[in-house]
Enzyme design. Structure first.
Site, PDB file in Angstrom:
ATOM      1  NE  ARG A  36     -99.375 -16.138 -68.450  1.00  0.00           N
ATOM      2  CZ  ARG A  36     -98.889 -16.266 -69.671  1.00  0.00           C
ATOM      3  NH1 ARG A  36     -98.709 -17.464 -70.188  1.00  0.00           N
ATOM      4  NH2 ARG A  36     -98.580 -15.205 -70.378  1.00  0.00           N
ATOM      5  CE  LYS A 198     -88.539  -6.827 -86.552  1.00  0.00           C
ATOM      6  NZ  LYS A 198     -89.369  -7.781 -87.302  1.00  0.00           N
ATOM      7  N   GLY A 351     -94.366  -9.074 -72.110  1.00  0.00           N
ATOM      8  CA  GLY A 351     -93.567 -10.166 -71.580  1.00  0.00           C
ATOM      9  C   GLY A 351     -92.156  -9.790 -71.145  1.00  0.00           C
ATOM     10  N   GLY A 374     -99.485  -9.968 -75.137  1.00  0.00           N
ATOM     11  CA  GLY A 374    -100.196  -9.510 -76.338  1.00  0.00           C
ATOM     12  C   GLY A 374    -101.442  -8.724 -75.990  1.00  0.00           C
TER      13      GLY A 374
HETATM   14  P1  AMP Z   1     -90.260  -6.704 -78.030  1.00  0.00           P
HETATM   15  O1  AMP Z   1     -90.712  -8.109 -78.042  1.00  0.00           O
HETATM   16  O2  AMP Z   1     -90.605  -5.921 -79.241  1.00  0.00           O
HETATM   17  O3  AMP Z   1     -90.636  -5.977 -76.745  1.00  0.00           O
HETATM   18  O4  AMP Z   1     -88.675  -6.744 -78.081  1.00  0.00           O
HETATM   19  C1  AMP Z   1     -87.921  -7.332 -77.081  1.00  0.00           C
HETATM   20  C2  AMP Z   1     -86.581  -7.693 -77.627  1.00  0.00           C
HETATM   21  O5  AMP Z   1     -85.943  -6.549 -78.132  1.00  0.00           O
HETATM   22  C3  AMP Z   1     -85.678  -8.271 -76.573  1.00  0.00           C
HETATM   23  O6  AMP Z   1     -85.438  -9.609 -76.883  1.00  0.00           O
HETATM   24  C4  AMP Z   1     -84.427  -7.424 -76.688  1.00  0.00           C
HETATM   25  O7  AMP Z   1     -83.253  -8.176 -76.655  1.00  0.00           O
HETATM   26  C5  AMP Z   1     -84.572  -6.758 -78.027  1.00  0.00           C
HETATM   27  N1  AMP Z   1     -83.815  -5.505 -78.092  1.00  0.00           N
HETATM   28  C6  AMP Z   1     -83.846  -4.496 -77.224  1.00  0.00           C
HETATM   29  N2  AMP Z   1     -82.974  -3.547 -77.558  1.00  0.00           N
HETATM   30  C7  AMP Z   1     -82.361  -3.937 -78.677  1.00  0.00           C
HETATM   31  C8  AMP Z   1     -81.344  -3.395 -79.519  1.00  0.00           C
HETATM   32  N3  AMP Z   1     -80.795  -2.202 -79.239  1.00  0.00           N
HETATM   33  N4  AMP Z   1     -80.960  -4.087 -80.589  1.00  0.00           N
HETATM   34  C9  AMP Z   1     -81.523  -5.287 -80.863  1.00  0.00           C
HETATM   35  N5  AMP Z   1     -82.482  -5.874 -80.129  1.00  0.00           N
HETATM   36  C10 AMP Z   1     -82.908  -5.201 -79.044  1.00  0.00           C
END
Ligand code: AMP
Length: 394
Positions: A36, A198, A351, A374
């Site tokens: 950064r 999610k 990230g 973000g």
């Molecule tokens: P996000 O911050 O929403 O981009 O989510 C990232 C996180 O999602 C990472 O820490 C991954 O380990 C988790 N992740 C990805 N695939 C899966 C999965 N199939 N089940 C549970 N967690 C997941």
């Protein structure tokens, strides 16, 4: 980009008050990743070359409105002076007040001053007017080069622009220019890859991108929710029951528009959420009755790779699996490699996807790797960022 930039200002004799994002990871006062800081160098160097006096301000961590040595930017000033060889870099113990003003006024042209952590003052995050005005006393022109905090309306990212002419730095210009063009006028086929934990975190992104893209590839935990919405039994996989309706709506929307919304056709199923789990690859027709999906399978990887490699614009946000565990990183790394082969524009935001790209050592093969998690997410949602709105139009 229709915002004024540092190029639109005559700098000789002026002081630039520059919001940078020096929120770098630190361990025991040592900077563990200076990406950064390096990202802000083009703007700082341009300003010093133009003869401006440069006052830099940033936050670091979450000191919650209190002075806390753990979050001091002093080590960053030391590091910056090493990166800016030949430029004098000073440090002020507080970001507002008489001392800071005296040091700022005493700067010689082309000298740099870094102010102490903005978030030692609770007023920063409250976008307090008096605090923003106090900051504005430290410069003649405000420059925002902190894309990473542009989605926040804080005193240093938005409020201060009420008291000074406000322009974008080069990093800000690059971030909003490349991502803005890709979304407004993408070379086709335009493919978006969305993953992560999610659906609920990415609804805005999915809704904004769906009408724009030719194909939307879904992976990660959120793919489970889509598959569950299609009627598959996902055993102990992460499924958001409250987002099933949203997933169904998005699937229907894609169907109506003729947009390809691709879901995994096979998955890596593990017996537990652990790096040493026992796992197997399984088709959707043969999903086990226990265990959980932690990555996309090889058939899905092959299909996604094919779609990605034939695209002219690709935007990626969110990992395809639990890539922090090597056994479940294959899908994510395959996406990174496919993107590196694209003959077109490739943009990585968020990230975790950025971490995956770095893990694969492919950062320099992308058109753009966003520095703001973000902020890039909100940008992909089609939202106007307060830090960008506050800048003067051309
Ligand atoms: P996000 O911050 O929403 O981009 O989510 C990232 C996180 O999602 C990472 O820490 C991954 O380990 C988790 N992740 C990805 N695939 C899966 C999965 N199939 N089940 C549970 N967690 C997941």
């Amino acid at each position: 980009m229709d915002k004024k930039t540092v190029r639109d200002v005559t700098w000789a004799g002026k002081t630039a008050l520059v919001r940078v994002d020096f929120n770098v990871p630190m361990k025991d006062g040592v900077i563990t990743d200076d990406t950064r800081i390096r990202a802000a160098l083009p703007t700082i160097q341009y300003l010093t070359e133009q003869g401006a006096k440069v006052v830099l301000m940033s936050h670091l961590g979450r000191p919650k409105g209190e002075r806390n040595e753990k979050y001091s930017l002093r080590p960053v000033a030391t590091h910056l002076s090493e990166l800016l060889k030949g430029t004098r870099v000073l440090f002020a113990d507080d970001c507002v007040g008489e001392d800071a003003e005296t040091v700022a006024k005493g700067l010689a042209p082309s000298e740099v001053l870094l102010l102490e952590n903005l978030r030692y003052h609770a007023e920063e995050e409250k976008n307090d007017k008096a605090f923003a005005q106090a900051l504005s006393r430290l410069g003649d022109v405000y420059v925002n080069d902190a894309f990473g905090t542009a989605h926040r309306a804080h005193a240093s990212t938005a409020g201060v622009a009420a008291y000074l002419p406000a322009v974008a730095g080069f990093l800000m210009e690059k971030e909003i220019g490349i991502m803005g063009d890709a979304l407004a006028n993408p070379a086709k086929p335009f493919v978006a890859i969305i993953g992560g934990a999610k659906v609920s975190d990415k609804i805005g992104v999915l809704e904004n991108l769906l009408p724009k893209v030719d194909a939307l590839l879904i992976g990660g935990g959120m793919a489970n929710t889509f598959l569950a919405a299609e009627g598959y039994q996902m055993a102990d996989s992460l499924v958001e029951t409250e987002a099933l309706d949203t997933a169904q709506t998005l699937l229907a929307e894609a169907g109506n528009k003729g947009t390809q919304l691709l879901l995994p056709t096979d998955l890596v199923f593990a017996d537990k959420f652990a790096a040493d789990a026992t796992y197997q690859t399984t088709d959707l027709e043969h999903l086990p009755s226990s265990g959980m999906a932690l990555d996309i399978g090889p058939k899905t990887i092959a299909r996604y790779t094919e779609v990605i490699e034939s695209a002219k614009t690709v935007v990626w946000n969110g990992p395809m699996g639990v890539f922090e565990m090597p056994a479940f990183a294959e899908g994510t790394l395959a996406v990174a490699e496919a993107m590196a082969k694209v003959d077109g524009v490739t943009i990585v935001g968020g990230g975790d996807s950025v971490a995956a790209i770095e893990q694969a050592n492919l950062g320099n093969r992308m058109t753009h790797v966003s520095t703001g998690g973000g902020a890039s997410l909100e940008f992909l949602e089609g939202k106007s960022l307060p830090g960008v709105i506050a800048l003067q139009s051309k």
